[in-house]
Structures are given as C-alpha cells and as structure tokens.
Design a protein around this motif. Sequence first.
Motif, PDB file in Angstrom:
ATOM      1  N   PHE A   1     108.303 103.722 -50.067  1.00  0.00           N
ATOM      2  CA  PHE A   1     107.876 105.205 -50.604  1.00  0.00           C
ATOM      3  C   PHE A   1     106.033 105.330 -50.437  1.00  0.00           C
ATOM      4  CE2 PHE A   1     106.913 102.296 -54.015  1.00  0.00           C
ATOM      5  CZ  PHE A   1     105.504 103.042 -54.718  1.00  0.00           C
ATOM      6  N   ASP A   2     106.468 106.785 -49.692  1.00  0.00           N
ATOM      7  CA  ASP A   2     104.976 106.785 -49.014  1.00  0.00           C
ATOM      8  C   ASP A   2     104.283 107.141 -51.013  1.00  0.00           C
ATOM      9  OD1 ASP A   2     104.884 105.597 -46.631  1.00  0.00           O
ATOM     10  OD2 ASP A   2     105.842 108.253 -46.010  1.00  0.00           O
ATOM     11  N   MET A   3     102.673 107.101 -50.464  1.00  0.00           N
ATOM     12  CA  MET A   3     102.121 107.401 -52.302  1.00  0.00           C
ATOM     13  C   MET A   3     100.807 108.894 -51.622  1.00  0.00           C
ATOM     14  SD  MET A   3     102.397 108.294 -55.716  1.00  0.00           S
ATOM     15  CE  MET A   3     100.883 108.481 -56.421  1.00  0.00           C
ATOM     16  N   ASP A   4     100.738 109.848 -51.921  1.00  0.00           N
ATOM     17  CA  ASP A   4      99.582 110.547 -51.878  1.00  0.00           C
ATOM     18  C   ASP A   4      99.054 110.902 -52.630  1.00  0.00           C
ATOM     19  OD1 ASP A   4      98.296 113.164 -50.788  1.00  0.00           O
ATOM     20  OD2 ASP A   4      98.852 113.869 -50.011  1.00  0.00           O
ATOM     21  N   ASN A   5      97.880 109.894 -52.745  1.00  0.00           N
ATOM     22  CA  ASN A   5      96.654 109.828 -53.567  1.00  0.00           C
ATOM     23  C   ASN A   5      96.182 110.345 -53.898  1.00  0.00           C
ATOM     24  OD1 ASN A   5      96.854 106.842 -53.890  1.00  0.00           O
ATOM     25  ND2 ASN A   5      96.416 107.105 -51.805  1.00  0.00           N
ATOM     26  N   LYS A   6      95.785 111.841 -53.205  1.00  0.00           N
ATOM     27  CA  LYS A   6      95.181 113.289 -53.748  1.00  0.00           C
ATOM     28  C   LYS A   6      96.057 114.081 -54.271  1.00  0.00           C
ATOM     29  CE  LYS A   6      91.955 116.296 -51.492  1.00  0.00           C
ATOM     30  NZ  LYS A   6      91.156 117.239 -50.465  1.00  0.00           N
ATOM     31  N   LEU A   7      97.150 114.557 -53.988  1.00  0.00           N
ATOM     32  CA  LEU A   7      98.178 115.394 -53.956  1.00  0.00           C
ATOM     33  C   LEU A   7      98.996 114.996 -55.606  1.00  0.00           C
ATOM     34  CD1 LEU A   7      99.192 117.145 -50.964  1.00  0.00           C
ATOM     35  CD2 LEU A   7      97.195 118.188 -52.528  1.00  0.00           C
ATOM     36  N   GLN A   8      98.934 113.224 -55.648  1.00  0.00           N
ATOM     37  CA  GLN A   8      99.754 113.106 -56.236  1.00  0.00           C
ATOM     38  C   GLN A   8     100.907 112.756 -56.437  1.00  0.00           C
ATOM     39  OE1 GLN A   8      98.229 111.020 -59.584  1.00  0.00           O
ATOM     40  NE2 GLN A   8      97.622 110.225 -57.926  1.00  0.00           N
ATOM     41  N   SER A   9     101.769 112.416 -55.541  1.00  0.00           N
ATOM     42  CA  SER A   9     103.332 112.983 -54.761  1.00  0.00           C
ATOM     43  C   SER A   9     103.957 111.617 -54.390  1.00  0.00           C
ATOM     44  CB  SER A   9     103.560 113.887 -53.544  1.00  0.00           C
ATOM     45  OG  SER A   9     102.615 114.040 -52.372  1.00  0.00           O
ATOM     46  N   CYS A  10     104.837 111.672 -54.296  1.00  0.00           N
ATOM     47  CA  CYS A  10     105.014 110.589 -54.517  1.00  0.00           C
ATOM     48  C   CYS A  10     106.856 110.105 -53.206  1.00  0.00           C
ATOM     49  CB  CYS A  10     106.130 109.590 -55.700  1.00  0.00           C
ATOM     50  SG  CYS A  10     107.186 108.460 -55.163  1.00  0.00           S
ATOM     51  N   ARG A  11     106.521 110.168 -51.808  1.00  0.00           N
ATOM     52  CA  ARG A  11     107.741 109.967 -51.356  1.00  0.00           C
ATOM     53  C   ARG A  11     108.584 109.068 -50.994  1.00  0.00           C
ATOM     54  NH1 ARG A  11     103.499 113.510 -49.136  1.00  0.00           N
ATOM     55  NH2 ARG A  11     103.212 111.970 -47.742  1.00  0.00           N
ATOM     56  N   LEU A  12     110.105 109.068 -51.125  1.00  0.00           N
ATOM     57  CA  LEU A  12     110.668 108.140 -50.737  1.00  0.00           C
ATOM     58  C   LEU A  12     111.811 107.965 -50.135  1.00  0.00           C
ATOM     59  CD1 LEU A  12     112.638 108.315 -54.462  1.00  0.00           C
ATOM     60  CD2 LEU A  12     110.304 106.874 -53.717  1.00  0.00           C
ATOM     61  N   HIS A  13     111.618 106.410 -49.560  1.00  0.00           N
ATOM     62  CA  HIS A  13     112.061 106.701 -47.963  1.00  0.00           C
ATOM     63  C   HIS A  13     113.291 106.105 -48.015  1.00  0.00           C
ATOM     64  CE1 HIS A  13     109.625 109.069 -45.927  1.00  0.00           C
ATOM     65  NE2 HIS A  13     108.360 108.055 -46.501  1.00  0.00           N
ATOM     66  N   ASN A  14     114.129 105.460 -47.525  1.00  0.00           N
ATOM     67  CA  ASN A  14     116.322 104.938 -47.418  1.00  0.00           C
ATOM     68  C   ASN A  14     115.481 103.845 -46.359  1.00  0.00           C
ATOM     69  OD1 ASN A  14     116.211 106.192 -45.251  1.00  0.00           O
ATOM     70  ND2 ASN A  14     118.197 106.939 -45.419  1.00  0.00           N
TER      71      ASN A  14
END
Length: 776
Positions: free
Chosen positions: A66-79
């Motif tokens: 997963f990628d964690m955007d520290n500024k927007l506090q968004s989490c992007r999950l990958h397979n």
Amino acid sequence: MDTFYTELLILMHCCLVQSDIAYKSLFYRMPKLRMAALPITTLNNVSVEACARSCVQESTFDCQSFDMDNKLQSCRLHNNTHESDDMSLIVSKNTDHYRTYFEGLFNRLPNHILTFDHKRQISEISVEQCARRCVLEATFRCLGFDYEVKLKNCWLTDILPPASRGLIPQVNTDYYERQSNGPLEYFINFGYGSLQQLEGEQIYHKTVMGVSLVACAHLCLAENSFKCTSFDYVFDDKSCYLSMYIAANVYGLVTSRSDDKNVVHYEFKDDYLRRFYPTPYSAILGHNEKTVSGITPSACARKCLEENIFICRSFDYQVQEGTCLLSTKTGSDVGGLISQGISQVHHFEMKPYLDCGGHLKTNSGYLASPNWPRNYEHNLNCSWTITVPKFKIIKISFTHLKLFKESLKSCTQNSDRLLIVDKQQVTCLENNVREFISQSNVIIISFITNDKGDAPGFRLQYKTDWACGGHFTDPYGEISSPGWPMGYLPSQNCTWEIEAPPSVRIYLSFVKVDLEEHIKRSCHSSYDVIEISEESVNSSTFLCGKYDHFTYNSTGNILYIQFISDSRVEKSGFHAFYTFVYNKLLSKSNSTPTEIYDYNFTYKLELLATDRPENGNYSSNEISEGSPGVHYIDFHLQPTAETPIGKSNFTLQTERLPEIFRIEKDLHLVIVILAIAFSLVLAVLLSVIYLTCRYFRRLHQKESQQKGPLYLFNDDDSSIYEKDNIMNGETEKGRERDSENQPSLADVSFINPTYDGSSRQLLLPSCTSIPSAVNS
C-alpha cells in the motif's frame, strides 16, 4: 483457495489482536516512493496503522502493498508489489510505500540447505515472495524453504532439521526456518559444526542422550548448576551437549569433519542480542564505522545500542579474534550482504522499534521513536507515561535526538516535537540534547510529527534515582544521596528543605550513613559531610563516616539537610526517613496508644514514661535530652509485614525505666558478651578453613597453568539496561531466577582458553570428534 486465504487472513488478524502486535510491523517502509500503478482500493483520513490493518484484513483481493499519502492521510491498497512484472516505484514527495515483510517471519541461515526432498518448487521469485508463498501455502504446512540466490528458485518444505538429520552446506543457497515460539526462540542457529575441543579444557559440562532438539534447548534454559550459553545437538543419536562456552571462547566451530552436517550449534540470545536479526556467515564488508576487539557478541550488541557518535544500525562479528565491527548501514543499504562461505563472520541488524506510546513502570528502561534506527514516520502522536516509586526522580539520557525542523527554530508548529510534561510543566527538547532530569516521579513523553519531513528521531534510556535536594511538605517522606545505595558522585552539593505546618515538629531518622571517613579532623570539616540545621537553632549537627542509626528531633517546623562530597573517595551514601510530629499527640494518657495522623497510613505512639507534666502537655523544650519529665525521646522505625515503608509503627521511649527493665538489661548484656565470644571463635575457625582452601586452590591453579592457562579479555563497560524487557514464559522466568547471581553474556569476562599465557600460541585441539560421554 480463496476460502482458505480468507480464513488465513482472519486467523492472522486474531493472532495480531491477541498478541497486541502492530499491523505495520508486517510491512517494510520505503520512504518517498509510491507505486506507478493505480490502486485497487483507496481509504481516506486513516493512519498508517489503520491502513496496514486494512491491508491485512482485506478479503476481496490479495493485498500485497500500500501507499500512504502523509499529507492527505489517504491509503491506497495494491494487489502487487514493485517486484511484480511490469511494476515499478516512482518518487513521490509526500508518499511512502509499504510492502509486505513475510521474510521477517523466518530465520535465515546462508550457505545451507535443509533437504533435497522438497514439497514444492517455484522459479524466478524474490525471497519475500518465497516467504509469502510459504506462509500462505494451503496444501501442506510449510515450515521453511531453501532459496537459490543466483537462480531465484524457491523450494518449500514441510520438515525441520531434526527430520532431515541436520543441515547440508551448500554455497549460494540459503535456508529459511520459521521462527519458533518455544525454547528455540531464545537461541541463534549457527548451522552445522561443533565447539572445538581444547587440550586440558572441559568444553562440555553436561551431556544428555536421546532427547529432541526442542528438549535440548529447554534443558539449556533450565540448567542451574552452571550458566549454559550454548549447546551442540547431534541428530544421529539425538544427543545434547551443553556448555558454558560460546564459539567465540574457543575460536569458532569445527566444520572439517565429514559428519559435521549431523551436528548443529546453537547459542543463547540475551537481552542485547535479542534486539538484532542474526544472519550467520554474512557481512557488509567495507562499511564499518568502528572496530572493537576481544569482546563477546553480546557485548558487541550492547556497544551498538549504546553508540552515541553515530547511529549504529548493524554490526559484523568475527568469531576467531572476537572482533566487533559497528556500522551505520544494513544489508539493504549496500545492495545485500556478502556471503562468507563457511568463514565464521556473522552479521546482526537492529530490529526496528514499533511502540508508539505506553505506560512504563520499571525502574529503568529505554524508548525510541517508532521505526528506529530508521527515520520515523509522518503524522505520529505518541505518548509514553513513566512512573517510578514515590520520592524518587527520573533521569533520562539521550544517545540520539534529531528531529525534523522547518526553520532554524525548533519546537514550532511546523516542526516535529518531543515534549516532556513534569509537574504540569511542559519542556520542548531541542536537537542534540543529552540529558533531562525530572522533578517528580511521574512524567509524560509526547512525540508529535507532521507530514512535511522526517529524520532519524530519538533514542533514550531512563533510570530512577534519588533527587539532589528538594522541598518537601508531605507529612512523611524519604531522602537519600543520589545514587544510593550504589554510591554517590564526587563534588555533590545537595540541600533538602522539609517544611511542616506551624507548631508541628519534624522527626528525622537516618537508617544508614556511609560517607568517607574523616581523618584527624572534626566532622564539620570532613571530606564528605551531612549538615542538619534549623532557622531557630544557631548551631548545626554534622554527620560523617558511618552510622547504622541516627535520629534528630527538630525544635521548629522547618528543617534543612545539606550533603556535600569532595572530588575523591565516594561511599554508598545515606538513606533517611522523616515524619511530622503534632503536639496534640503528647496530651493523651500514657497507657493508651494514640493515633497520630492518617495519610493512607497510621502511626501508633506508646508512651512508656512514668512521669509527665501535670497539665498533660509536653512543650518543645521538654522533649529534649535532660528534661525532668522525659530524659530522651527516640522514635524507632519498626516496619512490619502489615506496615511496610508506607505504614510504619513508631515507639516513644524514655531512659527512666522500671526496675524489671534494668534486670532484663543486665541479662541482655550477658547474652551480648556470649554472642561476641562465640563470633570470635567462629571467625577464627572460618579463617583457618579459608586459608586451607586458598592454599589448595593456588596449588590447583599452578597445575592447571601447566596444562594451558586461561587468557582473559575483560569488558568492564557498565550496561545502560537493567532488568529491562523481561522475557515472557515460565521457561524464561525460571532462567532469570537461576541467573540472579550470574552475570549476563555481555558482562562476563571474555575467556579464550586456547591461548598459552606466556607464548600466546594457539593450542592444537586434541580431540577429533565430539566425546560420547561427558560428566552429566
């Protein structure tokens, strides 16, 4: 397969909840990078821990990163991960990439294979992917795998070393063994080989036949007749050889015999080594910052933990010479570790710190920013509470403190901050601070980071101590010289002020005084001295030298105690109690115990005096030596099982006693004289026994020196850790009880019995195989 995978994820989730382990510990952080591909799922306004938990619990697809955007506090999950085909990472200023870290669930043993009979083979995958396939294997229980480094072949197996009768040496192939939760968890597997047999030395101290490998590890942990630090296990006859030596004591392992593959060597991991991931027979040559010679692996681990000039992240240890090489790099920093074949050079990498907050109640311990010794993460808000016994303070020593700051000024809203709350006072620590001393016994440490930048963070060690001075208003308290009872520091000048309410006096009792002895000088001009003074009294009382008990009764409500030490010769110091004494206590009948005061404890006062003033009240002047009603008043501290330090009984006594007490006093004098005479006879007898034993001991040492004397490498550095990180489990608790009077691996003398004291030449081993029988 999908059903099994879902059930496995649920099982992993339950295990994590029960063990209270952070989900993000299952992932490896790659800062300022992100996947080039689009995510499968995006979550908003979540923390890194919540994002990691979502990836672990995801059941609709196989979440691998997963990628964690520290500024927007968004989490992007990958397979998938960047190691997958047609996948890559790109630079991103505010985003960190996290991939799974199943490799951390295995112990790696380079240049070894377990078996040629594997359950499954997968080609062209990475070590992480191989470890993941082993954990998620559905058709059989995968217990480990062999990995061909150059060909990238993964060989899964369902057996352990006992089932394959040991390990087989194989260049460019590594064996990965699932980490154990049993007795083997406390040992490092150094692969095939056994301790060298030395002429004139007994290497093995106990042998047990017909036991399993796990049972052998348990026997070493439970051994109490000697300190078992390693064992060799022979798979052919299931024999267990216990020893107080490690490989470094005997210049390594014997690996030249044809049957060595049936013998595996294990060494105990103490608190220092357990903070590192071991990788035997590997190194990061050419990246070392400091070299220390002649120490044990445990002492090397301690030096890495204590290093304050640079951030030590790993170390290489060369067994034959006992050489420790500290480094700021890890294997991933230099493109991988360099295999050393069967050369006994081992690599150790520091484990990351995971805790973000907690409540610590031990007298000493350590803290670090999450992910230390790597850079900390963004958007953290961690809080630790440290509580030590009442009347004591907390001393904090920083080995490192470097936080991100947006400008030249620290402690601003745009910078990362480390705050300490002590007695409602908030202190913001600047970078490179080395020490902080609290004013109370409870402090709160807060670590706050933003989304703009990161840095190495902090690492500290705390311990409890006695304050050097202070102002006391509680009705009961304790004071001691700083460092008590281990010894005070030179050039101390501490002042304690005890203030009671008006018309209330103070009783002070020294239970022990041990200062530098004064020679041919008065006590007030002594080298180290305690001065007791009052505002209402012109003269002071001085203490120096040694006292087993000393009491002082104030005439007023304010009392000063000053402790001064010079620049040389320090003793253990002093320890004292004080309590307030109220005048109304002395107006009661001398036959009835009177309740003094109740602040969660009760004092009882027994008045044994036969005479008292007619008005029933005692004045301050009457309570002194030489008064007509009471010659001398002495409060004796008498703690019992029901009334510990917090609840004590005091007895008020006088020198005017009935005749029966005088008779008992003479009887006591006779008993004391007889006891002294008996002690003198016993001392003479013990002296004769001691001199006799010393004579035969020296005679035995002379005989032993002719066979091959020991050569000592001493490591006298004191440890900054004391009874920290207590290991769980009944087995380990038993080992701690057995080792209370024994030093840890890092503190014992480094013994190399292979050296001759005069020529320093290596003695040739006289044995060519493991003995079949050793004293059990």
